[in-house]
Every structure is written in structure tokens, then in C-alpha cells.
Design an enzyme around this catalytic site. Structure first.
Site, PDB file in Angstrom:
ATOM      1  N   LYS A   1       0.840  -1.193   0.000  1.00  0.00           N
ATOM      2  CA  LYS A   1       0.000   0.000   0.000  1.00  0.00           C
ATOM      3  C   LYS A   1       0.880   1.250   0.000  1.00  0.00           C
ATOM      4  CE  LYS A   1      -0.468  -0.025   5.046  1.00  0.00           C
ATOM      5  NZ  LYS A   1      -1.408  -0.079   6.191  1.00  0.00           N
TER       6      LYS A   1
ATOM      7  N   ARG B   1     -10.814   0.137  14.917  1.00  0.00           N
ATOM      8  CA  ARG B   1     -10.676   0.886  13.682  1.00  0.00           C
ATOM      9  C   ARG B   1     -11.643   0.292  12.666  1.00  0.00           C
ATOM     10  NH1 ARG B   1      -4.632   1.550  11.331  1.00  0.00           N
ATOM     11  NH2 ARG B   1      -5.074  -0.597  10.661  1.00  0.00           N
TER      12      ARG B   1
ATOM     13  N   TYR C   1      16.080  29.766   9.239  1.00  0.00           N
ATOM     14  CA  TYR C   1      14.883  30.523   9.600  1.00  0.00           C
ATOM     15  C   TYR C   1      14.654  30.504  11.105  1.00  0.00           C
ATOM     16  CZ  TYR C   1      13.372  30.746   4.705  1.00  0.00           C
ATOM     17  OH  TYR C   1      13.270  31.004   3.365  1.00  0.00           O
TER      18      TYR C   1
ATOM     19  N   MET D   1      12.408  24.590   2.797  1.00  0.00           N
ATOM     20  CA  MET D   1      11.654  23.896   1.753  1.00  0.00           C
ATOM     21  C   MET D   1      12.558  23.055   0.861  1.00  0.00           C
ATOM     22  SD  MET D   1       9.190  25.419  -1.263  1.00  0.00           S
ATOM     23  CE  MET D   1       7.820  25.794  -0.168  1.00  0.00           C
TER      24      MET D   1
END
Length: 368
Positions: A35, A130, A259, A307
Site C-alpha cells: 500500500k 478501527r 529561519y 523547503m
């Protein structure tokens, strides 16, 4: 030249890890879980890497059909079952097994023409809460499925919530197995209980955990669900994320990096800029100290992940330069170790790999 960032997939490691799963649970057939695009490795690569599995398991109907179109002839299992009645003819046409975990799915099978017999895996909720029928309702669901003329084999299935921790204080594997046996009783059909954690703990659990099928996922990709390391289990990394140093800064005490100026140097140091960032799938929240390897030497991340770039401490690497090779996880640096430092799990790192990252194939110990 392309940007110097690539993920190398090690097919031989996928094959090795599959054999480790088979050795751990020799009595069982194996659904290799592919998956999420084979955990970020690519569906077709998953098919090739796990060619010796007894079947492949995933969640998307369209990708199950894609496996058939790519030449996979052995069983396929939809772990979440069908999502609409229009999926039922596809099960029959392409010989796809389907999980059945709610009454709505049973109704779809009852009222839709099948064309040919299909096999299903009836799921029991033994505490994961679930998907699945509760133990008290399970026999009735089985009886209703058994009454559908075109339903052929019914396999009994559950999913362990805490397979990485045998003595979990709230819900142990043993308790889930007890509930499973209560719900399934003497109903005929094969059993499928174990995910990676169950497979890895098969030796400790012994006869208490009896599977006809197992469903390993993360262990096939060189990770573990928790507890001991992949290396302890003899598993090998199947994905190595590599880049290069594209810039170097020499800073002094009091200088900051990145940053938010979150990292402040306590003395002279050399900082390298790596061509990889959160847009490539590297976790933005990875903190100072997250391990990386530069030219074969372990060092650490400094400052915030940007990024497209991140910064690392080059002070321990005497000959570091622009172009120095950087390993972000994989060969020589377990993905679980990086994930743990970043407060996440290896699954997320693999599955988050961005589409702009070049994917190659190569053996461990090479540059891919």
C-alpha cells in the site's frame, strides 16, 4: 545536470527482508503489503522486490487492477475492502480478494452480480477499534457472507494494535488473540492475524499465535514498528536518500543558522548546505542533532529544515567540500533512527517522499 538528490531503492534488500519474514513465520503464507505506493518505493518495484511473496496486499482497487495489468498473477488483497458496489465486478473480473469489515460491504456483495466466485477476508475488531466486526457480532456476519452463492473462501482476519509491545498495559497480543478465538470459534476458514510486529515476535509467542497468512509491511522495507532495531532482526534498508553539499559557510560564536535563527553557534564551526528540504519529504520538524552522514562521517542537522535545503555541521569532516556526498537515511543510517530523532516513524518518512525526488535502483554499498 539534475539536482543532486535521489532515493535509491535496493531490490535485493526487499528480497532479503521477505525471506526474513518467511523464516520468522515458516508455517504461514505471506501477503507482502504494498500500500501507499509500496511505502514510497513504487508499486511496480514492490511487485518485483516481493516477487516470491504468496500475495500482495494494498488498499486501492485501481492499483490492484494495475498490479494485474503489470503481470502479477498471484493473489491480491484489498485491506480496506471495497468502497462502492461498482467495485464488486472488478473483484470477480481480476480475481481480487477483499476484506469485509462492515455490514454495508456485505450488502454490496449480496446485491451485486459477481460473474464468478470471489474470496473475502472477514475482519474482526479485537480491540484496535478501527475496522471490523466485534467478536459478539462476528459469527452472524460470517453466516450472512456464507449465504452469498458467489462468495467462495472466507478467511478470518484481525489486526494487532500493539504488536511491537508484547506486554502492553492496556491491550496485549494475547488478549486480542483470545477475543479473536472467542469470535471466530470453530468457524471454518484460514486465519490471518499478524502484521510486522506479530511476525517479528512469532518466536516469543510460539503456538499462541497461529497464522495461515501473515501481512508484513514495514519490516519488508527495513523498518520496525517499534522496540528493537531493524538490524537486531536482520533486516536491511530498502531505501537510501542521498544528496550533496551545495554550499559551505564558516561561522563564529554567536552566529545563527536558518529561519527563526533557532541555532546559535557556541564557537567557530563549518556549516554545509544540503540539497534536500521538506518539499522533498524530509521532516520539517527534524530538530538540531538529527543524524546525517557526510562523506562517510556521522554528523548532525543544525537549524531549521527549509523547503529545498537543510544545514548540517561539517566541523567533524576535515575535507568536506561542495559536492561531498550526504546520506540522509538508509545505507549506513537506519531510517528508524532518523525518524525517532524527528519524533515520527520510519513509515512516514518513506511514504512522504516527494514526486520531485529522482528514484533510482541500486545495491547497498554503492552510489545507486
Amino acid at each position: 545536470m539534475p539536482r543532486p538528490l535521489s532515493a535509491t531503492i535496493h531490490l535485493e534488500s526487499m528480497q532479503h527482508n521477505l525471506q526474513r519474514a518467511r523464516a520468522a513465520a515458516p508455517q504461514a503464507k505471506i501477503w507482502a503489503v504494498v500500500k501507499a505506493n509500496a511505502y514510497g518505493h513504487g508499486l511496480e518495484r514492490g511487485m518485483r522486490g516481493f516477487a516470491q511473496a504468496d500475495g500482495l496486499a494494498l488498499v486501492e482497487t485501481e492499483n490492484a487492477v494495475r498490479l494485474r495489468d503489470s503481470g502479477w498473477i498471484k493473489p491480491i488483497l484489498l485491506l480496506e475492502g471495497i468502497f462502492d458496489a461498482s467495485d464488486v465486478p472488478l473483484l470477480a473480473e481480476h480475481n481480487i480478494n477483499s476484506a469485509v469489515h462492515n455490514i454495508e460491504q456485505i450488502k454490496m456483495l449480496e446485491y451485486t452480480r459477481h460473474y464468478r466466485p470471489i474470496d473475502v477476508h472477514l475482519k474482526m475488531n479485537t480491540g484496535m477499534n478501527r475496522l471490523g466486526f466485534r467478536p459478539d457480532d462476528y459469527a452472524a456476519a460470517y453466516k450472512r457472507l456464507r449465504a452469498i452463492p458467489d462468495v467462495r473462501h472466507i478467511t478470518h482476519m484481525t489486526h494487532f494494535a500493539n504488536a511491537d509491545e508484547l506486554e502492553h498495559p492496556r491491550l496485549t497480543i494475547a488478549e486480542q488473540v483470545r477475543r479473536f478465538r472467542f469470535g471466530a470459534g470453530e468457524l471454518p476458514g484460514e486465519r490471518s492475524l499478524s502484521n510486522s510486529g506479530g511476525v517479528l515476535h512469532q518466536a516469543e509467542l510460539g503456538d499462541a499465535l497461529s497464522n495461515d497468512w501473515v501481512r508484513p509491511g514495514i519490516m519488508l522495507y527495513g523498518g520496525t514498528p517499534g522496540g528493537r532495531s531493524a538490524q537486531d532482526y536482520g533486516l536491511r534498508p530498502t531505501m537510501t536518500l542521498r544528496s550533496e553539499i551545495i554550499g559551505i559557510q564558516r561561522i563564529e560564536a554567536g552566529d545563527t543558522v536558518g529561519y527563526g535563527s533557532r541555532f546559535e553557534a557556541t564557537g567557530p564551526m563549518t556549516v554545509g548546505v544540503v540539497a534536500c528540504g521538506y518539499a522533498d519529504g524530509y521532516p520539517r520538524h527534524a530538530p538540531h542533532g538529527t543524524p546525517v552522514i557526510v562523506d562517510g562521517v556521522r554528523t548532525t542537522l543544525v537549524g531549521r529544515v527549509s523547503m529545498d535545503m537543510m544545514t548540517v555541521d561539517l566541523t567533524p569532516i576535515a575535507n568536506a567540500r561542495v559536492g561531498s556526498r550526504v546520506t540522509l537515511w538508509g545505507d549506513g543510517l537506519p531510517i528508524d533512527e532518523v525518524a525517532q530523532a524527528a519524533g515520527t516513524i520510519g513509515y512516514e518518512l518513506m511514504c512522504a517522499l516527494a514526486g520531485r525526488v529522482r528514484v533510482l535502483e541500486g545495491r547497498m554499498g554503492t552510489d545507486g
